[in-house]
Design a protein around this motif. Sequence first.
Motif, PDB file in Angstrom:
ATOM      1  N   GLU A  68       0.967  -1.351  -0.056  1.00 35.75           N
ATOM      2  CA  GLU A  68      -0.081   0.074  -0.020  1.00 35.75           C
ATOM      3  C   GLU A  68       0.936   1.131  -0.286  1.00 35.75           C
ATOM      4  N   GLU A 121       2.298   1.782  -3.648  1.00 34.54           N
ATOM      5  CA  GLU A 121       1.107   1.943  -4.629  1.00 34.54           C
ATOM      6  C   GLU A 121       0.825   3.569  -4.217  1.00 34.54           C
ATOM      7  N   LEU A 123       3.649   5.530  -6.000  1.00 31.39           N
ATOM      8  CA  LEU A 123       3.273   5.285  -7.387  1.00 31.39           C
ATOM      9  C   LEU A 123       2.475   6.444  -7.904  1.00 31.39           C
ATOM     10  N   HIS A 124       1.300   6.452  -7.289  1.00 37.63           N
ATOM     11  CA  HIS A 124       0.016   7.573  -7.535  1.00 37.63           C
ATOM     12  C   HIS A 124       0.547   8.842  -7.392  1.00 37.63           C
ATOM     13  N   GLN A 131       9.896   0.491  -9.860  1.00 39.69           N
ATOM     14  CA  GLN A 131       8.479   0.322 -10.360  1.00 39.69           C
ATOM     15  C   GLN A 131       8.122   1.577 -11.079  1.00 39.69           C
ATOM     16  N   LEU A 172       4.900   4.020 -12.867  1.00 37.89           N
ATOM     17  CA  LEU A 172       3.370   3.780 -13.237  1.00 37.89           C
ATOM     18  C   LEU A 172       3.269   4.691 -14.741  1.00 37.89           C
ATOM     19  N   ILE A 231       1.634  -0.647 -14.180  1.00 41.82           N
ATOM     20  CA  ILE A 231       2.775  -0.710 -13.330  1.00 41.82           C
ATOM     21  C   ILE A 231       3.971  -1.511 -13.894  1.00 41.82           C
TER      22      ILE A 231
END
Length: 319
Positions: free
Chosen positions: A1, A4, A7-8, A33, A35, A46
Motif C-alpha cells: 500500500e 502504491e 506510485l500514484h 517500479q 506507473l 505498473i
Amino acid sequence: EAIELVLHKEGQWEGQFTQIHRTGRSMIVASRQVLVHMGPRQAAVIVEMNRDETERAFLVQEHIEAVVREAALQETAQQISAFVGMVSHELKTPLTAIKGNLQLAQLHLARLQQQIASDDVMKQALITIQYSLDRADRQINIQNRLVNDLIDLSRIQTDQLNVQRTQCDLVQIVLAVLEDQRIIMPTRLIRWKSSIIQAPVLADADRIGQVINNYLSNALKYSSVDTPVDVCLEQEEAMIRVSVRDEGSGISETEQQLIWKRFYRVEESEKKNGSGVSLGLGLYISRALIEQQGGQVGVESIPTYGSTFWFTLPSISSE
C-alpha cells in the motif's frame, strides 16, 4: 500500500524489500517500479523491474560485521596492552628494590665470611645463607625477565617498541653474550665458529644482545648437558648472519611456523636443564626486534637432530 501510494503520487518508486521465492527461501530484491498511463479509458500499468540482491546484501552485511569485529578486537588489544604495560611497570618497581636489597645482603655476608674464617660452624651457617640468597637472586632475575617480556609485548602491540641504532660490531656483541652464558653455565661447551674479525652493523647493541641471549638460552635449555652448542657468524652477500645450533630434540615442521607467535610454547619439547618458567614471548619479541632493524629471523630443524636458530642484519657497507 505504501508503494502504491508513492506510485500514484510521484509516478515511480525505487527501493529494496524481501520476497519469498517459490522454493520457500527468503530473498532480498532491489526493485524499480514505474506507473504508466495507457490512455483515458485504460487502466494504468505498473512496470516493475526486480533484481536479486540476496548474495550482494549478504556480502555487504558480512563485510560490515567483519569491520565491526576487527575494530572491537583492535580496541580490546589496545586496552589489554595498556593494562599489561601498566601492571608490568608496577611490578618492576618492587622487583628492583628486592634486587638491590639482595645485593646489599650478599655484600654484607661476604664481609662476615672474611671476618669469621676460623669459625667452622659459623662459616657453614653463612654458606647456607649465601646459597639461599643466590637462589633468591636467580628467582628475581627470572621474574625480571618475565616482566621485561611483558613490557616489550605491550610496546610491540602499541607500536612503541623503539630501537636506538648506532654503528657497532656484531662480533663483539655476540662474544659478550657468549662470555656471560659461559659464566652462568660453566659446565656447558659453547663453541664460537667464525673467521670474521669484525662485523660492522647499524643496530641497537643491547637489543641484539637480547636476541642472541634468547637464542643461546633456549639452545642450552633444550639440549643435554653433554652436548655442545655452536654459535656461528658469517657474511651472506649484503647481510651478516648469526646462528645458534643445538643438538636437542628438534622441532617439527608445523611448529617451526608457530614458535614465532606470541605466547606459543612447544609442549612436547623436554627441557634438559634450566628454568621451565616462560611466557612464550622470547622468540616473538626477537623477531620484532630483528625485523625492526632491517633483518630476518628463521629456524632450521629436524626432529631428534637438533635445531639452528638464525637472524640476519644488513652489514653497514650495504646501507
